[in-house]
Structure formats: C-alpha cells, structure tokens
Design an enzyme around this catalytic site. Structure first.
Site, PDB file in Angstrom:
ATOM      1  N   LYS A  14     -72.607  89.506  28.082  1.00 31.25           N
ATOM      2  CA  LYS A  14     -71.862  90.449  27.225  1.00 31.25           C
ATOM      3  C   LYS A  14     -72.810  91.782  26.647  1.00 31.25           C
ATOM      4  O   LYS A  14     -72.478  92.637  26.690  1.00 31.25           O
ATOM      5  CB  LYS A  14     -71.273  89.888  26.034  1.00 31.25           C
ATOM      6  CG  LYS A  14     -70.624  88.490  26.188  1.00 31.25           C
ATOM      7  CD  LYS A  14     -69.884  88.002  24.953  1.00 31.25           C
ATOM      8  CE  LYS A  14     -70.790  87.462  23.896  1.00 31.25           C
ATOM      9  NZ  LYS A  14     -71.395  86.268  24.272  1.00 31.25           N
ATOM     10  N   ARG A  88     -66.440  85.504  15.921  1.00 30.54           N
ATOM     11  CA  ARG A  88     -66.702  84.183  16.524  1.00 30.54           C
ATOM     12  C   ARG A  88     -65.946  83.136  16.146  1.00 30.54           C
ATOM     13  O   ARG A  88     -66.146  81.865  16.584  1.00 30.54           O
ATOM     14  CB  ARG A  88     -67.992  83.804  16.510  1.00 30.54           C
ATOM     15  CG  ARG A  88     -69.187  84.055  17.513  1.00 30.54           C
ATOM     16  CD  ARG A  88     -70.641  83.536  17.230  1.00 30.54           C
ATOM     17  NE  ARG A  88     -71.755  83.328  18.038  1.00 30.54           N
ATOM     18  CZ  ARG A  88     -72.336  84.413  18.660  1.00 30.54           C
ATOM     19  NH1 ARG A  88     -72.059  85.611  18.352  1.00 30.54           N
ATOM     20  NH2 ARG A  88     -73.215  83.982  19.575  1.00 30.54           N
ATOM     21  N   ARG A 124     -83.697  83.419  30.120  1.00 31.16           N
ATOM     22  CA  ARG A 124     -83.653  84.649  29.240  1.00 31.16           C
ATOM     23  C   ARG A 124     -84.987  85.030  28.632  1.00 31.16           C
ATOM     24  O   ARG A 124     -85.500  84.090  27.874  1.00 31.16           O
ATOM     25  CB  ARG A 124     -82.543  84.657  28.557  1.00 31.16           C
ATOM     26  CG  ARG A 124     -82.196  86.237  27.779  1.00 31.16           C
ATOM     27  CD  ARG A 124     -80.863  86.249  27.404  1.00 31.16           C
ATOM     28  NE  ARG A 124     -80.533  85.383  26.403  1.00 31.16           N
ATOM     29  CZ  ARG A 124     -79.312  85.435  25.549  1.00 31.16           C
ATOM     30  NH1 ARG A 124     -78.492  86.533  25.908  1.00 31.16           N
ATOM     31  NH2 ARG A 124     -78.875  84.776  24.485  1.00 31.16           N
ATOM     32  N   ARG A 157     -86.382  83.658  23.042  1.00 31.04           N
ATOM     33  CA  ARG A 157     -85.536  83.337  21.584  1.00 31.04           C
ATOM     34  C   ARG A 157     -85.879  82.008  21.376  1.00 31.04           C
ATOM     35  O   ARG A 157     -85.389  81.337  22.421  1.00 31.04           O
ATOM     36  CB  ARG A 157     -84.345  83.944  21.616  1.00 31.04           C
ATOM     37  CG  ARG A 157     -84.055  85.440  21.504  1.00 31.04           C
ATOM     38  CD  ARG A 157     -82.695  85.707  21.598  1.00 31.04           C
ATOM     39  NE  ARG A 157     -81.649  85.059  21.036  1.00 31.04           N
ATOM     40  CZ  ARG A 157     -80.154  85.409  21.238  1.00 31.04           C
ATOM     41  NH1 ARG A 157     -79.879  86.498  21.952  1.00 31.04           N
ATOM     42  NH2 ARG A 157     -79.305  84.652  20.766  1.00 31.04           N
ATOM     43  N   ARG A 168     -75.458  75.656  21.146  1.00 32.02           N
ATOM     44  CA  ARG A 168     -74.728  76.989  20.936  1.00 32.02           C
ATOM     45  C   ARG A 168     -73.532  76.820  21.829  1.00 32.02           C
ATOM     46  O   ARG A 168     -72.459  77.269  21.548  1.00 32.02           O
ATOM     47  CB  ARG A 168     -75.755  77.903  21.376  1.00 32.02           C
ATOM     48  CG  ARG A 168     -76.671  78.339  20.161  1.00 32.02           C
ATOM     49  CD  ARG A 168     -77.815  79.162  20.871  1.00 32.02           C
ATOM     50  NE  ARG A 168     -77.103  80.451  21.105  1.00 32.02           N
ATOM     51  CZ  ARG A 168     -77.970  81.293  22.056  1.00 32.02           C
ATOM     52  NH1 ARG A 168     -78.989  80.735  22.819  1.00 32.02           N
ATOM     53  NH2 ARG A 168     -77.205  82.642  22.393  1.00 32.02           N
TER      54      ARG A 168
HETATM   55  P1  AMP Z   1     -76.125  85.899  19.539  1.00 32.74           P
HETATM   56  O1  AMP Z   1     -77.253  86.699  19.760  1.00 32.74           O
HETATM   57  O2  AMP Z   1     -74.559  86.644  19.878  1.00 32.74           O
HETATM   58  O3  AMP Z   1     -75.937  84.840  20.746  1.00 32.74           O
HETATM   59  O4  AMP Z   1     -76.074  85.419  18.166  1.00 32.74           O
HETATM   60  C1  AMP Z   1     -77.533  84.679  18.056  1.00 32.74           C
HETATM   61  C2  AMP Z   1     -76.955  83.706  16.808  1.00 32.74           C
HETATM   62  O5  AMP Z   1     -76.368  84.492  15.515  1.00 32.74           O
HETATM   63  C3  AMP Z   1     -75.625  82.769  16.914  1.00 32.74           C
HETATM   64  O6  AMP Z   1     -75.946  81.721  17.605  1.00 32.74           O
HETATM   65  C4  AMP Z   1     -75.116  82.617  15.524  1.00 32.74           C
HETATM   66  O7  AMP Z   1     -76.233  81.715  14.810  1.00 32.74           O
HETATM   67  C5  AMP Z   1     -75.536  83.972  14.919  1.00 32.74           C
HETATM   68  N1  AMP Z   1     -74.152  84.828  14.805  1.00 32.74           N
HETATM   69  C6  AMP Z   1     -74.127  85.895  15.675  1.00 32.74           C
HETATM   70  N2  AMP Z   1     -72.998  86.426  15.519  1.00 32.74           N
HETATM   71  C7  AMP Z   1     -72.273  85.599  14.766  1.00 32.74           C
HETATM   72  C8  AMP Z   1     -70.983  85.703  14.024  1.00 32.74           C
HETATM   73  N3  AMP Z   1     -70.002  86.551  14.333  1.00 32.74           N
HETATM   74  N4  AMP Z   1     -70.666  84.598  13.276  1.00 32.74           N
HETATM   75  C9  AMP Z   1     -71.433  83.472  12.872  1.00 32.74           C
HETATM   76  N5  AMP Z   1     -72.899  83.577  13.401  1.00 32.74           N
HETATM   77  C10 AMP Z   1     -72.905  84.427  14.252  1.00 32.74           C
END
Ligand code: AMP
Length: 214
Positions: A14, A88, A124, A157, A168
C-alpha cells in the site's frame, strides 16, 4: 475531499503504491509513518504508540481518530487523499463517515496470499532517514544497506521482525478485514491483485484513478 482508502494486510504494498501516486496529484497519509514520526519526536502520542506498535497491536481508536481529524482540518476541500493504514477498525471507518467532508469515495483492497506476506514483511528494509522502503530480494537497493534516495542506513522495522509479523497479520484479519465488507456494502470497494510487480499494480491504479483527474 476526495478520499481513497488503501485497505489490505501489512506488506501488500500500500505504501509503495501510494508514494508512486504522489506525482499524480495525491496527498499520501500513512498513519504508521505518522506514528513512527511521533515516536522519533518523543511526543505524548509517540510514547503511547511506541509500546503498542512493538507488540503488533493497534493504537486506541480515539487517539487515531483525533490524529486524522487534526491532519485533515487544514486541507483544502478539493484535496485528493490516499489514506494508507487508516481506517483499521470499524469505529475508525465510522468516524470518517460521520463527517460530511471525509466520506470515502473508493476503498481499494490490496490482496496478496497470506503465505507470501511473511516473506514480504520480514525482508522489508526501511530508510532510517526518509522512510523509503526496499526488500532484500524483491526490491533490493543499489548499494546494500543504503537508501537509493538519500543514502542513509536501511534498517529492519522492529515490527517487521518475525515474532511481531504474525501478530500484525492476526490483528489485521480480526480487526481490519471486516472493513472489506463495510465498504462493499457502501458500493465503493474494488479488489486489487497486489501479488504482482509494483509496476503492474501501479498501471492498474493509474487506470482506476483516471476519472479523478477531471
Ligand atoms: P503500518 O506502518 O501501517 O503497518 O503501521 C504500523 C503500526 O502502527 C501498526 O501495527 C499499529 O500498531 C499502528 N497503527 C498504524 N495505523 C493505525 C491505525 N489506523 N489504528 C491503530 N493503530 C495503527
């Protein structure tokens, strides 16, 4: 605003695709990137998010909804937004629907077979400085361990490490996957086969977004 939500499990590309679409007039908002920035800055939100992200869990809805509302408040009404990582959960989606200017015009469900996601995520590597992402096998940087864009160090990360990745994915299937049906019911859902070369996915997205440039 015209909002497209990028749905799909972590590791479906994404963020990669959203970044590619920026030159075509889109604003890209990744809540994951915003939280990582807050962690770097050591803000109150960053401190709270740090504990949660490391475990692969979700930051509480009220905090996320407030973050998005604050981000959107100053944007001009005709802004074209790619929303990556938000909503989410169903309450987050409802928060967008409850405001007249933030209803979702399009929800793109990025699909990759679950078995491929673990490899995509654990391979990644992310630039410490600019956040650009690479992959040790599928999108290797020109110089190992260095970002092609700014030359800074590439790191893994914490939440891309094997132990957290499965958590996740579980959280995605339980809390985020219901949004697929949520947006299907609204008639704005489109499935994207994201298990292809990034260029092919990008070409399809550009076709889908053609009507947005009018
Ligand atoms: P991402 O980079 O989108 O994979 O986000 C990394 C982490 O940030 C996720 O595993 C969540 O812990 C947190 N996170 C990101 N966006 C959200 C959201 N909309 N709601 C809750 N937690 C979020």
């Amino acid at each position: 605003m015209k909002i497209a939500v990028l749905l799909g499990a972590p590791g479906t590309g994404k963020g990669t695709q959203a970044k590619r679409l920026i030159p075509f007039g889109f604003k890209h908002y990744s809540t994951g990137d915003m939280l990582r920035q807050a962690i770097k800055e050591g803000s109150a939100l960053g401190k709270e998010a740090d504990r949660i992200i490391h475990k692969g869990e979700l930051v509480p809805d009220p905090l996320m909804i407030q973050l998005i509302e604050t981000t959107f408040a100053p944007l001009p009404k005709d802004t074209k937004v790619l929303l990556d990582g938000f909503p989410r959960t169903v309450p987050q989606a409802e928060a967008l629907d409850n405001k007249p200017n933030t209803r979702v015009a399009l929800a793109l469900n990025f699909k990759v077979p679950e078995g491929h996601l673990i490899k995509r995520l654990t391979g990644r590597r992310t630039c410490k400085n600019c956040g650009s992402t690479f992959h040790v096998d599928f999108m290797a940087p020109q110089k190992e361990g260095r970002c092609d864009k700014c030359g800074s160090e590439l790191v893994q990360r914490e939440d891309d490490k094997a132990g957290v990745v499965q958590k996740r994915l579980d959280v995605f299937y339980k809390q985020t996957a219901p949004l697929i049906e949520y947006y299907n019911k609204q008639g704005v859902l489109k499935h994207i086969n994201a298990d292809r070369e990034a260029d092919e996915v990008e070409a399809e997205l550009l076709e889908i977004f053609k009507p947005w440039s009018k």
